[in-house]
Design a protein around this motif. Structure first.
Motif, short mmCIF file in Angstrom:
data_model
loop_
_atom_site.label_atom_id
_atom_site.label_comp_id
_atom_site.label_asym_id
_atom_site.label_seq_id
_atom_site.Cartn_x
_atom_site.Cartn_y
_atom_site.Cartn_z
N LEU A 8 0.86 -1.17 0.00
CA LEU A 8 0.00 0.00 0.00
C LEU A 8 0.90 1.23 0.00
CD1 LEU A 8 -2.68 -1.05 2.65
CD2 LEU A 8 -2.88 -1.10 0.16
N ARG A 9 0.69 2.10 -0.96
CA ARG A 9 1.61 3.23 -1.13
C ARG A 9 0.98 4.59 -0.82
NH1 ARG A 9 5.99 1.01 -3.43
NH2 ARG A 9 5.76 -0.89 -4.68
N HIS A 10 -0.33 4.64 -0.72
CA HIS A 10 -0.98 5.93 -0.48
C HIS A 10 -0.72 6.40 0.96
CE1 HIS A 10 -4.18 5.43 -3.87
NE2 HIS A 10 -2.94 5.47 -4.31
N GLY A 11 -0.32 7.63 1.10
CA GLY A 11 -0.14 8.20 2.42
C GLY A 11 -1.47 8.66 3.00
N MET A 12 -1.48 8.96 4.28
CA MET A 12 -2.69 9.44 4.94
C MET A 12 -2.71 10.96 5.02
SD MET A 12 -3.56 6.84 8.09
CE MET A 12 -1.93 6.26 8.55
N ARG A 13 -3.88 11.53 4.89
CA ARG A 13 -4.07 12.96 5.10
C ARG A 13 -4.74 13.17 6.45
NH1 ARG A 13 -7.98 11.09 1.78
NH2 ARG A 13 -10.15 11.59 2.27
N ARG A 14 -4.41 14.26 7.09
CA ARG A 14 -4.99 14.55 8.41
C ARG A 14 -6.44 15.00 8.25
NH1 ARG A 14 -3.46 15.36 13.49
NH2 ARG A 14 -1.23 15.24 13.07
N VAL A 15 -7.31 14.47 9.10
CA VAL A 15 -8.72 14.86 9.07
C VAL A 15 -9.15 15.52 10.37
CG1 VAL A 15 -9.38 13.14 7.34
CG2 VAL A 15 -9.47 12.54 9.78
N SER A 16 -8.35 15.40 11.42
CA SER A 16 -8.65 16.11 12.67
C SER A 16 -7.37 16.21 13.50
CB SER A 16 -9.74 15.41 13.48
OG SER A 16 -9.25 14.22 14.06
N SER A 17 -7.35 17.20 14.39
CA SER A 17 -6.19 17.42 15.25
C SER A 17 -6.64 17.58 16.70
CB SER A 17 -5.41 18.67 14.80
OG SER A 17 -4.95 18.54 13.48
N PRO A 18 -7.05 16.49 17.34
CA PRO A 18 -7.52 16.59 18.72
C PRO A 18 -6.42 17.10 19.64
CG PRO A 18 -7.14 14.30 18.12
CD PRO A 18 -7.02 15.09 16.87
N ARG A 19 -6.79 17.95 20.57
CA ARG A 19 -5.83 18.51 21.52
C ARG A 19 -6.36 18.35 22.94
NH1 ARG A 19 -2.50 22.38 18.93
NH2 ARG A 19 -1.41 22.55 20.95
N PRO A 20 -5.46 18.29 23.92
CA PRO A 20 -5.92 18.30 25.31
C PRO A 20 -6.62 19.63 25.59
CG PRO A 20 -3.59 17.70 25.14
CD PRO A 20 -3.99 18.21 23.81
N SER A 21 -7.60 19.62 26.45
CA SER A 21 -8.27 20.87 26.80
C SER A 21 -8.86 20.78 28.20
CB SER A 21 -9.37 21.21 25.79
OG SER A 21 -10.46 20.31 25.90
N VAL A 22 -8.89 21.93 28.87
CA VAL A 22 -9.53 22.06 30.17
C VAL A 22 -10.33 23.34 30.17
CG1 VAL A 22 -9.18 22.35 32.66
CG2 VAL A 22 -7.67 20.82 31.37
N ARG A 23 -11.63 23.23 30.39
CA ARG A 23 -12.51 24.40 30.52
C ARG A 23 -13.04 24.42 31.95
NH1 ARG A 23 -14.86 21.80 26.19
NH2 ARG A 23 -16.82 21.64 27.34
#
Length: 236
Positions: A90-105
């Motif tokens: 498999l040669r296809h690379g992955m593209r980013r679809v989300s960037s979850p980050r830590p958070s505190v509210r």
């Protein structure tokens, strides 16, 4: 022949994983230049408004957690790659679809985000410590899970070899942990809020021609990449 999705955990931050935090300080000295003839200061309002310092919560409060839940969030995905009889890499690379980050509210007296995440980490078993608070645990080390500025891992694709024909998709994701908290002090003041952070970093491969089963991460990937009505999207 690969005929079913496989999810691999590339490893999270590790239970109780630590890294030594070393800091260095520097003092800057500014020289004041006095100009001749400047012998008096003007009075009156300066027009500047200083921001009020936040009210700090007590240092020995108690955390109570509720509505804790665990979800898998898709972070990367490849396009469908068709392989014929005998398979191949498999040669296809992955593209980013989300960037979850830590958070505190939070609302109420200020509690540091690191303390909140430390408590959440202990609550879910990600942090192994007998200390009641991060401050108590302070011996010059830090826990990766308490870093509110941590970035989600890059969904870097790997060249994998598949031993069969099919319509394949590579995907990546993280396991998110979150919950509501209440921080209570002996004087009756409380701080309430919500915190979230990721633990496991996972990758997998699915075949659009095969049902993905119970894997939520694979179902998310199938919905995004496979043709509607294909076996992988049924029930997804």
């Amino acid at each position: 022949m690969v005929r079913a999705p496989g999810v691999r955990a590339r490893g999270g931050r590790g239970r109780g994983m630590r890294g030594v935090a070393r800091g260095s300080g520097a003092v800057g000295v500014a020289a004041a230049v006095l100009f001749a003839g400047l012998t008096a200061c003007t009075g009156g309002a300066s027009g500047h408004h200083e921001a009020k310092a936040p009210v700090r919560a007590c240092a020995d409060g108690t955390f109570t957690w509720s509505r804790i839940k665990q979800t898998d969030e898709l972070t990367g995905i490849s396009d469908v790659e068709v392989l014929g009889v005998g398979g191949g890499p498999l040669r296809h690379g992955m593209r980013r679809v989300s960037s979850p980050r830590p958070s505190v509210r939070a609302a109420g007296p200020d509690v540091s985000a690191a303390e909140v995440l430390f408590s959440l980490g202990r609550r879910i078993g990600e942090i192994d410590s007998d200390a009641h608070t991060l401050a108590e645990d302070g011996d010059g080390t830090t826990y990766a899970f308490t870093d509110v500025h941590a970035k989600a891992p890059a969904p870097a694709g790997r060249t994998s070899r598949i031993d069969g024909a099919g319509h394949f998709v590579q995907y990546a994701g993280v396991r998110m942990e979150e919950g509501d908290f209440r921080y209570s002090c002996a004087d009756g003041t409380t701080t309430t809020g919500h915190a979230r952070n990721w633990t496991l970093d996972m990758t997998g491969t699915l075949d659009c021609q095969v049902n993905v089963g119970r894997s939520d991460l694979a179902r998310q990937a199938a919905r995004r990449s496979c043709t509607a009505g294909s076996p992988a999207t049924r029930g997804a």
